[in-house]
Design a protein around this motif. Structure first.
Motif, PDB file in Angstrom:
ATOM      1  N   SER A 277     100.752 -69.822  92.608  1.00 51.99           N
ATOM      2  CA  SER A 277     101.643 -69.946  93.923  1.00 51.99           C
ATOM      3  C   SER A 277     102.319 -68.719  94.122  1.00 51.99           C
ATOM      4  O   SER A 277     102.917 -68.107  93.213  1.00 51.99           O
ATOM      5  CB  SER A 277     102.300 -71.255  93.943  1.00 51.99           C
ATOM      6  OG  SER A 277     103.429 -71.237  93.017  1.00 51.99           O
ATOM      7  N   LEU A 278     102.482 -68.523  95.336  1.00 57.12           N
ATOM      8  CA  LEU A 278     103.396 -67.392  96.202  1.00 57.12           C
ATOM      9  C   LEU A 278     104.851 -67.989  96.157  1.00 57.12           C
ATOM     10  O   LEU A 278     105.154 -69.096  96.415  1.00 57.12           O
ATOM     11  CB  LEU A 278     102.833 -66.945  97.471  1.00 57.12           C
ATOM     12  CG  LEU A 278     101.645 -66.450  97.455  1.00 57.12           C
ATOM     13  CD1 LEU A 278     101.169 -66.167  98.735  1.00 57.12           C
ATOM     14  CD2 LEU A 278     101.443 -65.184  96.641  1.00 57.12           C
ATOM     15  N   PRO A 279     105.734 -66.971  95.903  1.00 54.60           N
ATOM     16  CA  PRO A 279     107.079 -67.293  95.660  1.00 54.60           C
ATOM     17  C   PRO A 279     107.404 -67.523  97.543  1.00 54.60           C
ATOM     18  O   PRO A 279     106.917 -67.194  98.030  1.00 54.60           O
ATOM     19  CB  PRO A 279     107.995 -65.972  95.358  1.00 54.60           C
ATOM     20  CG  PRO A 279     106.908 -64.958  95.692  1.00 54.60           C
ATOM     21  CD  PRO A 279     105.439 -65.561  95.397  1.00 54.60           C
ATOM     22  N   ARG A 280     108.621 -67.904  97.578  1.00 58.53           N
ATOM     23  CA  ARG A 280     109.338 -68.322  98.872  1.00 58.53           C
ATOM     24  C   ARG A 280     110.648 -67.540  99.065  1.00 58.53           C
ATOM     25  O   ARG A 280     111.639 -67.887  99.106  1.00 58.53           O
ATOM     26  CB  ARG A 280     109.651 -69.877  99.114  1.00 58.53           C
ATOM     27  CG  ARG A 280     108.468 -70.391  99.044  1.00 58.53           C
ATOM     28  CD  ARG A 280     108.469 -71.819  99.487  1.00 58.53           C
ATOM     29  NE  ARG A 280     107.415 -72.473  99.500  1.00 58.53           N
ATOM     30  CZ  ARG A 280     107.097 -74.049  99.700  1.00 58.53           C
ATOM     31  NH1 ARG A 280     108.083 -74.652  99.830  1.00 58.53           N
ATOM     32  NH2 ARG A 280     105.979 -74.518  99.660  1.00 58.53           N
ATOM     33  N   PRO A 281     110.487 -66.124  98.942  1.00 60.32           N
ATOM     34  CA  PRO A 281     111.570 -65.355  99.240  1.00 60.32           C
ATOM     35  C   PRO A 281     112.496 -65.653 100.415  1.00 60.32           C
ATOM     36  O   PRO A 281     111.865 -65.958 101.447  1.00 60.32           O
ATOM     37  CB  PRO A 281     111.541 -64.026  98.963  1.00 60.32           C
ATOM     38  CG  PRO A 281     110.049 -63.933  99.158  1.00 60.32           C
ATOM     39  CD  PRO A 281     109.478 -65.601  98.929  1.00 60.32           C
TER      40      PRO A 281
END
Length: 615
Positions: free
Chosen positions: A259-263
């Motif tokens: 999954s992609l991070p949520r910066p």
């Protein structure tokens, strides 16, 4: 040569039927082989009366048809279509379940499972049937056969050679394979052919001829042996290749982010598409890496080739880039060190890569390129721009330096990173594809209006919809980033001299910032945390210490100094005067961490906002 008529092509494990005269339709075997038209029966079609050459030509054409198959179903389908109706009136194919792969220890017993039809025209997963002795009557065969070591069926299969059903050993083995109630025709109208792979028996093929046709002859056992042998070799090849593809595919997918991070200040979406089911293994990858200072690294790369080696090289490069990005190197330095690592590994593979770092505070992005297609920036007003980034040379070439450029990243804009599989194919060159992609993005943005950006997930799907039937020659990795940024009013930044008064000044500055943001109720805990972190930084720093507060959906504090030594939490003894700072940080902060940079380190912590107001 023409394919068999539909009624034959779809009749794989079922007797195709004959006309009232008893004549079967023609069956073209393809690959330049002869088209044998049985004049009265399958036996006559084999040239049993005229000449032996027809049998040899049939075997050559049939084995070529079997060899055309790339996967298990295609190979078994090739056997069935080659055998029916030219050699036999019906066929049953049993294979081990599961099929052995590699050098597994042989079991004392195993299961043979009847292969079922998967042709849409024949009916998916329909139970195979063969003709009984009476014309037109169909009897279902057993679907599973439990082969016991030392039993009649095991002895026949171990003998490897095809046998007629009317021999004593085969007469006892067939009920074990086909079921006790299955009527077995006599007079040499059934051949049982073991299908043996490189090391062990992997199945069995049963050939049938109807009662109103001539029976098999002794030379037909050689034909059945050839068909079974080539089928076994093809199955072995398909199983081993499938296993290799599965391992490499799993290797590749486990190295892609789950999954992609949520910066903070950026939204992300991604897509990955393999080239085809038969060539899924590639070296395309994408990544998003949170960095100190609320920055985020965006990466997309493509290792040349499609093999397990490509997937392994991809994993090495992705790991190297993730490690190098954590130490605060600029994009050009990251690619330079990755190049050195690739050359040290001695790999013959080359890879293209694009590495970008987005700073949501400054609304800027820094990009370095290693021979990769340029990114496209979709502005909020709908204008799509191919960014001018120095192309560089692919990783693995050596002797070429990399150059980074810094560009504006306005709020609301979308950056699209992709691999060449999206824009290059047999039907178009890469620059034509890039221009088509730019036009597609601009057209999509126009549909949402000048003041709104298209939804990120929908934008990725729309980009992939531009691919035509002939455009899937390569893997495709796609990473889209929507820049939201952090407003200057939500950022507070100071420099503190490394002196004893620095913690007290840091507390006062933090209190003023919280008052300006109407977050006074956080003052006590934030002041305590800031004081502890700044005190630890001042103890080792020789240059000014940086203090930054960010207000987004959480309150984030970052303290940077020039000492590379990372803080370590420990349990202080009752007699110790210090050592409790990080313990307090761990208890009071929602999250905290420390990252080593090329110029020192950054220690950060996050505190939730009152009532979760900014989520």
């Amino acid at each position: 040569m023409a394919e068999p008529p539909t009624e034959l092509a779809d009749s794989i494990w079922q007797f195709p039927g004959s006309d009232p005269e008893g004549a079967a339709p023609a069956a073209g075997l393809g690959d330049g082989g002869p088209t044998l038209t049985p004049p009265q029966s399958a036996a006559d079609a084999m040239g049993l009366a005229p000449r032996e050459g027809d049998r040899l030509r049939f075997v050559g054409a049939a084995t070529r048809r079997i060899a055309r198959g790339l996967d298990l179903d295609e190979i078994v389908l090739g056997l069935c279509r080659a055998a029916v109706p030219t050699f036999s009136d019906a066929i049953l194919v049993y294979l081990r379940d599961p099929l052995p792969v590699g050098d597994e220890r042989p079991a004392d017993r195993f299961v043979l499972r009847l292969r079922r039809s998967t042709d849409e025209g024949f009916g998916t997963h329909r139970l195979a049937r063969v003709p009984a002795l009476a014309p037109g009557e169909l009897t279902p065969a057993a679907e599973l056969a439990d082969v016991r070591y030392g039993g009649p069926l095991a002895e026949v299969l171990r003998g490897v050679r095809p046998v007629f059903a009317d021999t004593p050993s085969t007469a006892a083995a067939l009920p074990e394979l086909l079921g006790e109630d299955f009527p077995v025709p006599g007079e040499r109208r059934v051949i049982l052919a073991p299908v043996r792979g490189r090391r062990r028996v992997i199945g069995a093929a049963v050939f049938f001829r109807r009662a109103d046709t001539s029976g098999f002859e002794a030379d037909d056992l050689l034909v059945a042996a050839q068909l079974a042998t080539h089928t076994a070799l093809g199955i072995d090849k398909a199983v081993l290749y499938g296993r290799e593809v599965y391992i490499a595919d799993e290797l590749q997918r486990t190295m892609l982010p789950d999954s992609l991070p949520r910066p903070t200040g950026i939204r992300l979406a991604s897509r990955y598409l393999p080239a085809a089911e038969t060539a899924r293994v590639g070296g395309d990858w994408y990544d998003a890496i949170p960095l100190p200072g609320s920055r985020v690294a965006l990466v997309v790369g493509d290792v040349m080739g499609h093999s397990m080696t490509s997937a392994a090289i991809m994993g090495q490069l992705r790991t190297a880039i993730r490690a190098l990005s954590k130490v605060g190197l600029d994009p050009a330095e990251v690619l330079r060190h990755t190049q050195e690592l690739a050359l040290d590994l001695g790999s013959d593979g080359m890879a293209t890569c694009l590495y970008a770092v987005y700073d949501p505070v400054s609304h800027r992005i820094t990009i370095a390129n290693a021979g990769h297609p340029p990114p496209i920036l979709l502005h909020l007003g709908g204008r799509a721009e191919v960014l001018r980034v120095p192309p560089g040379a692919p990783i693995g070439v050596g002797g070429v330096d990399f150059e980074a450029v810094e560009l504006d990243a306005p709020a609301g804009a979308t950056l699209l990173l992709y691999t060449d599989g999206l824009v290059e194919s047999r039907l178009r060159d890469v620059w034509t594809g890039i221009e088509q992609l730019r036009e597609r993005l601009a057209a999509t943005a126009q549909l949402t209006g000048p003041d709104h950006s298209p939804p990120l997930e929908a934008l990725c799907d729309d980009v992939l919809d531009m691919l035509g039937p002939g455009d899937r020659d390569d893997d495709i990795a796609l990473l889209a980033a929507r820049f939201d940024g952090i407003a200057p009013s939500d950022v507070a930044y100071w420099f503190l001299e490394p002196e004893d008064a620095a913690p007290g000044r840091a507390r006062r500055l933090a209190r003023r910032a919280l008052a300006r943001w109407d977050l006074e109720e956080l003052s006590d805990s934030v002041e305590l945390l800031v004081s502890e972190v700044v005190t630890n930084a001042v103890r080792y720093a020789e240059r000014p210490v940086t203090l930054r507060l960010l207000r987004t959906d959480v309150l984030r504090c970052e303290v940077g100094d020039d000492s590379p030594q990372l803080p370590r939490q420990r349990r202080a003894r009752e007699t110790d005067e210090g050592g409790r700072g990080l313990f307090l940080v761990n208890r009071l902060a929602r999250r905290w961490g420390a990252t080593r940079l090329s110029t020192g380190k950054v220690v950060w912590f996050e505190v939730g906002l009152p009532g979760g107001a900014r989520f």
